[in-house]
Design a protein around this motif. Structure first.
Motif, mmCIF file in Angstrom:
data_model
loop_
_atom_site.group_PDB
_atom_site.id
_atom_site.type_symbol
_atom_site.label_atom_id
_atom_site.label_comp_id
_atom_site.label_asym_id
_atom_site.label_seq_id
_atom_site.Cartn_x
_atom_site.Cartn_y
_atom_site.Cartn_z
ATOM 1 N N VAL A 1 0.603 -1.193 -0.090
ATOM 2 C CA VAL A 1 0.134 -0.233 0.203
ATOM 3 C C VAL A 1 1.004 0.625 0.145
ATOM 4 O O VAL A 1 1.651 1.149 0.632
ATOM 5 C CB VAL A 1 -1.051 -0.192 1.382
ATOM 6 N N MET A 2 0.826 2.020 -0.896
ATOM 7 C CA MET A 2 1.890 3.131 -1.925
ATOM 8 C C MET A 2 0.832 4.120 -1.582
ATOM 9 O O MET A 2 -0.272 5.003 -2.064
ATOM 10 C CB MET A 2 2.562 2.785 -2.491
ATOM 11 N N PRO A 3 1.543 5.796 -1.085
ATOM 12 C CA PRO A 3 0.706 7.027 -1.554
ATOM 13 C C PRO A 3 0.494 7.816 -2.285
ATOM 14 O O PRO A 3 1.471 8.410 -2.498
ATOM 15 C CB PRO A 3 0.949 7.645 -0.248
ATOM 16 N N PHE A 4 -0.282 7.330 -3.918
ATOM 17 C CA PHE A 4 0.366 7.274 -5.357
ATOM 18 C C PHE A 4 -0.468 8.650 -4.488
ATOM 19 O O PHE A 4 -1.079 9.170 -4.054
ATOM 20 C CB PHE A 4 -0.130 6.323 -6.149
ATOM 21 N N LEU B 1 7.044 8.736 -2.001
ATOM 22 C CA LEU B 1 6.860 10.264 -1.848
ATOM 23 C C LEU B 1 7.538 10.188 -0.575
ATOM 24 O O LEU B 1 8.651 12.017 -0.826
ATOM 25 C CB LEU B 1 5.072 10.569 -1.301
ATOM 26 N N ASP B 2 8.477 10.219 0.334
ATOM 27 C CA ASP B 2 9.395 9.941 1.592
ATOM 28 C C ASP B 2 10.290 9.317 0.612
ATOM 29 O O ASP B 2 11.734 10.020 1.221
ATOM 30 C CB ASP B 2 9.190 9.457 2.677
ATOM 31 N N GLY B 3 11.005 9.475 -0.217
ATOM 32 C CA GLY B 3 12.466 9.201 -1.193
ATOM 33 C C GLY B 3 12.363 7.419 -0.580
ATOM 34 O O GLY B 3 13.567 7.109 -1.565
ATOM 35 N N ARG C 1 8.771 14.076 -6.149
ATOM 36 C CA ARG C 1 9.781 14.125 -5.293
ATOM 37 C C ARG C 1 11.292 14.575 -6.178
ATOM 38 O O ARG C 1 11.788 15.296 -5.602
ATOM 39 C CB ARG C 1 10.626 11.936 -4.593
ATOM 40 N N LYS C 2 10.990 14.280 -7.538
ATOM 41 C CA LYS C 2 12.015 14.896 -8.208
ATOM 42 C C LYS C 2 11.785 16.559 -8.982
ATOM 43 O O LYS C 2 12.423 17.428 -8.924
ATOM 44 C CB LYS C 2 12.672 14.342 -9.838
#
Length: 276
Positions: free
Chosen positions: A32-35, A213-215, A271-272
């Motif tokens: 589960v990821m914060p897309f 998102l946090d790298g 992020r970039k």
């Protein structure tokens, strides 16, 4: 900055926290990821062009959006993202839409004085959605009314080279009128894909890493060989068109490498942030 070389800025519009499997045909349902919801600002020293306007806050119900996944976003996120770049909606000359789904066209009315560009077939799809698209509420019922209130709209019918380092390319599959945007920068040609694909690993199915998102970089599962050249998820409505569109998209970038493809939901793009 040369007029035909653009700077790209990825704008953060919010998150949809979801299993990766939603975007990847069931692969990694447990991750589960914060897309992200995101848009892209294109600048060449003369014009400011915005690609996609995010999800409207009314499409997030009790903190949840598509597929019942936790989400944050809305028009204020779009305004804040622009403010972070020293801009207001009045500074945006043109708004382009990769497609008109509720998470890409939710902020149209924030830009009443801009020219709004989208594919003709995308408008037709929105006005007469498939039953399956209605079930998923892919298109916000408010969007036709929003578009009718805009003073300046222009529909594109197919591929179009704008002659200024931007090329609009019709890429159906997720919708009838999906549009990718090839962007010439000083570094080379990037492609803004919208949701064709949603995330880069669908175009490059053997990817084994994903940046959050946090790298943080996490391991992901490469697609099995029987998936073929691409991963098609459950909101690809025309598989024949999608394979053709993905083939086309791969030819638009500077190189056949994920770094040149800026999607609608990949976290690493936020992020970039700056490209070109």
């Amino acid at each position: 900055m040369e007029a035909n070389n653009w700077k790209i800025t990825c704008l953060f519009y919010g998150t949809l926290t979801a299993p990766k499997g939603i975007f990847c045909a069931g692969i990694d349902e447990d991750k589960v990821m914060p897309f992200v919801y995101c848009g892209y600002l294109l600048q060449n020293g003369k014009k400011n062009i915005l690609v996609d306007t995010g999800v409207h806050q009314d499409n997030i119900h009790d903190g949840k959006a598509w597929a019942g996944c936790p989400a944050v976003g809305g028009n204020q996120y779009v305004l804040d993202a622009l403010k972070g770049e020293g801009l207001t909606p009045d500074d945006i000359d043109v708004v382009m839409y990769t497609h008109l789904h509720n998470d890409h066209a939710g902020g149209a009315l924030l830009f009443p004085n801009s020219l709004h560009l989208f594919q003709r077939d995308e408008y037709l799809n929105m006005m007469a959605p498939l039953p399956s698209q209605k079930i998923r509420t892919d298109y916000d019922p408010r969007t036709p009314g929003d578009i009718a209130r805009l003073k300046h709209i222009q529909m594109i019918d197919g591929d179009f080279d704008m002659g200024n380092g931007l090329r609009l390319v019709k890429v159906p599959g997720h919708t009838l009128g999906g549009m990718a945007i090839q962007v010439q920068t000083a570094e080379g040609k990037y492609v803004l894909t919208g949701d064709m694909p949603h995330v880069g690993c669908c175009l490059f199915p053997k990817m084994d890493k994903m940046e959050l998102l946090d790298g943080t970089v996490v391991d992901i599962t490469p697609a099995p060989d029987n998936f073929g050249p691409y991963i098609l998820n459950g909101v690809i409505y025309d598989h024949y068109a999608c394979y053709d569109s993905f083939d086309k998209i791969l030819l638009l970038a500077e190189e056949r490498d994920p770094k040149w493809f800026l999607t609608g939901h990949d976290m690493w793009c936020v992020r970039k942030k700056y490209f070109g």
